[in-house]
Motif scaffolding. Structure first.
Motif, PDB file in Angstrom:
ATOM      1  N   PHE A  85      40.087 108.254  24.498  1.00 55.66           N
ATOM      2  CA  PHE A  85      40.900 107.162  23.972  1.00 55.66           C
ATOM      3  C   PHE A  85      42.033 106.805  24.928  1.00 55.66           C
ATOM      4  CE2 PHE A  85      38.870 108.419  19.921  1.00 55.66           C
ATOM      5  CZ  PHE A  85      38.424 107.155  19.527  1.00 55.66           C
ATOM      6  N   SER A  86      42.550 107.789  25.660  1.00 61.08           N
ATOM      7  CA  SER A  86      43.549 107.499  26.679  1.00 61.08           C
ATOM      8  C   SER A  86      42.940 106.649  27.791  1.00 61.08           C
ATOM      9  CB  SER A  86      44.107 108.807  27.248  1.00 61.08           C
ATOM     10  OG  SER A  86      44.995 108.555  28.307  1.00 61.08           O
ATOM     11  N   PHE A  87      41.726 106.963  28.182  1.00 55.94           N
ATOM     12  CA  PHE A  87      41.001 106.194  29.196  1.00 55.94           C
ATOM     13  C   PHE A  87      40.822 104.744  28.748  1.00 55.94           C
ATOM     14  CE2 PHE A  87      36.804 104.698  30.761  1.00 55.94           C
ATOM     15  CZ  PHE A  87      37.075 104.672  32.128  1.00 55.94           C
ATOM     16  N   CYS A  88      40.623 104.552  27.446  1.00 55.61           N
ATOM     17  CA  CYS A  88      40.433 103.212  26.892  1.00 55.61           C
ATOM     18  C   CYS A  88      41.763 102.486  26.655  1.00 55.61           C
ATOM     19  CB  CYS A  88      39.658 103.280  25.581  1.00 55.61           C
ATOM     20  SG  CYS A  88      37.968 103.898  25.756  1.00 55.61           S
ATOM     21  N   GLY A  89      42.869 103.165  26.932  1.00 53.93           N
ATOM     22  CA  GLY A  89      44.170 102.551  26.737  1.00 53.93           C
ATOM     23  C   GLY A  89      44.627 102.522  25.304  1.00 53.93           C
ATOM     24  N   SER A  90      44.065 103.408  24.475  1.00 59.80           N
ATOM     25  CA  SER A  90      44.415 103.450  23.062  1.00 59.80           C
ATOM     26  C   SER A  90      45.340 104.625  22.775  1.00 59.80           C
ATOM     27  CB  SER A  90      43.145 103.576  22.210  1.00 59.80           C
ATOM     28  OG  SER A  90      43.472 103.789  20.855  1.00 59.80           O
ATOM     29  N   LYS A  91      46.263 104.420  21.852  1.00 63.15           N
ATOM     30  CA  LYS A  91      47.150 105.506  21.426  1.00 63.15           C
ATOM     31  C   LYS A  91      46.481 106.396  20.383  1.00 63.15           C
ATOM     32  CE  LYS A  91      51.426 102.961  22.364  1.00 63.15           C
ATOM     33  NZ  LYS A  91      52.708 102.449  21.783  1.00 63.15           N
ATOM     34  N   ASN A  92      45.341 105.953  19.900  1.00 63.55           N
ATOM     35  CA  ASN A  92      44.575 106.738  18.923  1.00 63.55           C
ATOM     36  C   ASN A  92      44.076 108.025  19.573  1.00 63.55           C
ATOM     37  OD1 ASN A  92      42.982 107.637  16.814  1.00 63.55           O
ATOM     38  ND2 ASN A  92      41.377 106.110  17.135  1.00 63.55           N
ATOM     39  N   LYS A  93      44.237 109.156  18.900  1.00 66.93           N
ATOM     40  CA  LYS A  93      43.780 110.449  19.419  1.00 66.93           C
ATOM     41  C   LYS A  93      42.378 110.800  18.940  1.00 66.93           C
ATOM     42  CE  LYS A  93      47.582 111.463  21.626  1.00 66.93           C
ATOM     43  NZ  LYS A  93      47.618 111.554  23.099  1.00 66.93           N
TER      44      LYS A  93
END
Length: 309
Positions: A59-67
């Motif tokens: 999710f970090s790779f996708c630019g999301s703050k969702n864990k």
């Protein structure tokens, strides 16, 4: 995912699951996947930590703050286990498998022509969907498809023995990944010459592997098995990356998307060129794996620390 592979030697547990499949509809087994997934989520601490690390990385790779949700990840895997059982027991219906507009036509043509094929699978999705190709007419195939799987039999020999007793038709050729040598290469080449299919996983480093390829995967460097792709180059047969993915992570009535991507690399040429082509093949596989993980984040079941700093 080593915890699951160890569970494969639990013969009693697998016999019980096959027995349940014999008397109950698959939807009942999928319903049981919910408490099974929750059970392992509670008690498998290391596996849960690996799941959380993978999801956070993705999710970090996708630019999301969702864990992400590791519980959802576990339940998705429990459903995958039920699907595997259905396939091994001969109770899986391929009518809900949807082929994509990709390289499946090229793969089917290769099978129909009687040429040998190398299929590279992974721990993303359900590799048992490959049996849809083995079933004549399911995807346009006109001949039987004999499969040889390269696997670590030491981890699952009890499971394979149980499977062959419960459903002999589900048996397939197994080559021990720990014993790959010149004689094995010759054996596999002979099977390819007879139009068979060799299947190997591209995202698992073997216990005895001493050489890897480090590539960016989901934004962080990870190791991939060099030996698998060296083997593909030595066999020098058309190679395809294949994935079978549930259209929804958690559902009682699933449908599936089947992806087939042909490796464009031709391994003919000098030894120096072969080395470069092996690295290009690893890159092609990792890029496809990464793209599909982003689309299906909860269906990658490689439950161990994939990024070791």
């Amino acid at each position: 995912m080593k915890w699951f592979e160890r569970k494969q030697n639990n013969v009693i547990g697998f016999k019980l699951m096959f027995l349940l499949l014999a008397f109950f509809p698959p939807v009942f087994m999928r319903f049981l996947a919910l408490p099974i997934g929750f059970f392992y989520w509670i008690f498998s601490l290391k596996t849960r930590a690996a799941s959380k690390k993978y999801l956070a990385t993705l999710f970090s790779f996708c630019g999301s703050k969702n864990k992400g949700s590791s519980l959802r990840h576990f339940v998705s895997f429990a459903l995958n286990l039920v699907e595997n059982m259905q396939s091994w027991a001969g109770k899986f219906s391929f009518k809900n498998v949807h082929w994509q507009d990709d390289d499946v036509g090229d793969l089917v043509q290769n099978i129909n022509s009687g040429h040998g094929t190398v299929v590279v699978i992974s721990h993303l999705g359900n590799a048992q969907m490959l049996k849809a190709l083995a079933s004549i007419g399911e995807s346009g195939t006109e001949r039987d498809m004999s499969i040889t799987t390269i696997s670590d039999v030491n981890l699952s020999k009890g499971f394979y023995a149980t499977l062959s007793k419960i459903n002999p038709k589900a048996a397939f050729h197994i080559v021990n990944s720990n014993d790959i040598g010149p004689e094995t290469i010759i054996l596999l080449q002979e099977r390819l010459e007879h139009g068979e299919t060799v299947v190997v996983a591209g995202d698992r480093i073997g216990v005895h592997s001493n050489r890897t390829v480090e590539l960016p995967f989901l934004g962080r460097n990870a190791d991939f098995p060099y030996g698998v792709f060296l083997l593909i180059s030595l066999l020098n047969a058309p190679a395809y990356f294949v994935w079978g993915l549930r259209n929804k992570d958690i559902t009682l009535f699933p449908e599936y998307n089947m992806y087939v991507r042909k490796n464009p690399v031709d391994f003919s040429g000098s030894r120096k060129e072969r080395g470069e082509k092996i690295l290009q093949t690893v890159h092609n596989f990792v890029k496809n794996l990464e793209d599909l993980c982003v689309l299906n984040p909860y269906q990658w079941y490689n439950f161990f620390d994939f990024w070791k700093e």
